[in-house]
Design an enzyme around this catalytic site. Structure first.
Site: not given
Ligand code: SDX
Length: 429
Positions: A306, A364
């Site tokens: 998140h 989710d």
């Molecule tokens: C919702 O914003 C809100 O409040 C949203 C929400 C709401 O109520 O409105 O809470 C609802 O959208 C919840 C989130 C649902 N999405 C998912 O579950 C999809 C999977 N999650 C990822 O896509 C990600 O965690 C996000 C999009 C939720 C957050 O992305 P960020 O904050 O941009 O973080 P990032 O992508 O920069 O990740 C940071 C690190 C990265 O590694 P590095 O590049 O630092 O080495 O963490 C890793 C990412 O590769 N990472 C994951 C991961 N999520 C982040 N690795 C594996 N699996 C994951 N799910």
């Protein structure tokens, strides 16, 4: 203002930027005069360090795993209240008295029908159209029916449009589902509460009496509460930006639905369930954990991570409890998907990679399993998220409209394209 300021030097320019404090949470540095004073913009593509507005509606402390709506913890609202009470709180800022709640419930209930001609919009879609595509189209089309509540400068029209949106989203969502499965639309029943009415509109058929299961309607209502609002997330920011141009509320909500559809946002519940189905069994989990860590593999664990929560999403804990209640009630407590989900969560919470990156299950992760058990197809999951989030979008939209500081949102950019050059005739290219 705090009287504090942030000092900044850019080349030979030195600026003092005012610092503002909220009631709780991080201070903000007001950079409104930065470009004028320095000729430079700030740069923050994902808005990871940017506050886009001042708001009194929802507060999140991602490190502590805290979510407050108008100061009330989500745990208490989900435990003691119902969704329409949370709607009232988000819209008006206070919990309703018994009389206010009765009046609000009555007003919402008596706006649940949609214009009969709306049903013709659905027949224009292919039966296999994704229900979110249908919702984007039909919610935007509401502005073609309600010209008497699109003048955003009129507080009465804003209130009527708000009630209409909250009241009609369940009806439209149920119609999208019924159209998707080829069953006749079911009209709302005013003697049912909000969640029960929605379940009946989705699952009743003309051939037999439909009796609402109180455990399922309570679970549905709680799922709506958990998804109601969440500060300045991507879809809410979309609604605020669309509204800042003066677009009517129905068009703004349609824009929010479009943004929510993405798998990184509201589409994650559908993606999370599809991922659990693809994993299939507990034995295959290690392979997927390895893929999630592999930078060369675009696979991510859907339902984990998140932007704000770097601790457990407080909604996920309540969602997990609801999942067990629903699966227990429906006799699915041995659902293989739940077994995979529980083992995946256990492994992820102990794995160094996820601990270091603070990747916890989000709301989710469990909502998909619950909604599937309740009988919804995965394609309806994000529609249910949009149904519940409509009140948050509306409350944030109204706050933006009423904010004396609000202006049309118009970010700038870091330009890295070609400097000016002259046109070359095709004969010389
Ligand atoms: C919702 O914003 C809100 O409040 C949203 C929400 C709401 O109520 O409105 O809470 C609802 O959208 C919840 C989130 C649902 N999405 C998912 O579950 C999809 C999977 N999650 C990822 O896509 C990600 O965690 C996000 C999009 C939720 C957050 O992305 P960020 O904050 O941009 O973080 P990032 O992508 O920069 O990740 C940071 C690190 C990265 O590694 P590095 O590049 O630092 O080495 O963490 C890793 C990412 O590769 N990472 C994951 C991961 N999520 C982040 N690795 C594996 N699996 C994951 N799910």
């Amino acid at each position: 203002m705090t009287g504090k300021s942030a000092n900044m030097a850019l080349g030979d320019k030195h600026v003092d930027l005012p610092v503002k404090s909220g009631s709780i949470g991080p201070d903000v540095i007001d950079i409104g005069s930065l470009y004028k004073q320095t000729g430079a913009f700030t740069y923050d593509p994902g808005f990871t360090s940017t506050a886009s507005c001042e708001s009194k509606i929802t507060y999140i402390d991602g490190d502590a795993g805290i979510l407050l709506h108008r100061g009330y913890p989500i745990e208490q609202l989900a435990e003691h209240g119902d969704f329409l009470e949370t709607c009232y709180l988000l819209l008006y800022g206070e919990l309703p008295t018994a009389a206010q709640k009765k009046d609000f419930d009555y007003r919402v209930t008596h706006h649940t029908m949609v214009h009969e001609q709306m049903s013709r919009f659905f027949t224009g879609f292919r039966r296999d159209a994704h229900p979110m595509a249908v919702m984007c189209g039909c919610v935007g089309a509401l502005s073609a029916f309600y010209h008497d509540s699109t003048d955003i400068t009129d507080p009465h029209q804003r209130m009527v449009a708000s009630l209409r949106m909250i009241a009609k989203m369940p009806t439209l969502a149920a119609m999208a589902y019924k159209y998707h499965i080829g069953q006749p639309f079911v009209y709302p029943q005013n003697n049912l509460d909000y969640a029960s009415n929605f379940l009946r509109m989705c699952f009743a058929v003309p051939c037999e009496e439909y009796v609402v299961n109180p455990v399922l309607s309570r679970a549905m209502d709680r799922i709506f509460i958990l998804h109601a609002d969440h500060e300045q997330n991507a879809s809410t920011s979309t609604v605020r930006l669309a509204g800042s141009s003066g677009a009517n509320p129905f068009a703004c909500i349609a824009a929010g639905i479009a943004c929510l559809w993405g798998p990184a946002h509201g589409g994650a519940n559908e993606a999370a369930l599809n991922m659990l189905t693809e994993i299939g069994s507990v034995d295959c989990i290690p392979e997927y954990i390895a893929r999630a860590k592999d930078k060369s593999d675009p696979f991510r664990l859907m339902g984990f991570g998140h932007r704000v929560y770097k601790n457990y999403d407080p909604r996920a804990k309540i969602m997990q409890k609801t999942t067990h209640e629903v699966l227990g009630e429906l006799g699915h407590k041995d659902d293989p998907l739940l077994q995979v989900a529980m083992e995946l969560e256990r492994i992820a919470l102990t794995d160094e990679y996820f601990i270091e990156k603070k990747l916890y299950p989000n709301i989710d992760f469990y909502s998909g399993i619950t909604l599937k058990a309740m009988g919804f197809p995965t394609t309806m999951f994000t529609v249910l998220f949009a149904l519940a989030r409509t009140v948050g979008w509306i409350a944030q939209w109204a706050e933006m409209i009423e904010d004396p500081e609000q202006r049309i949102g118009r970010p700038r950019q870091l330009y890295t394209g070609e400097p000016q050059r002259d046109y070359v005739p095709v004969s010389k290219r």
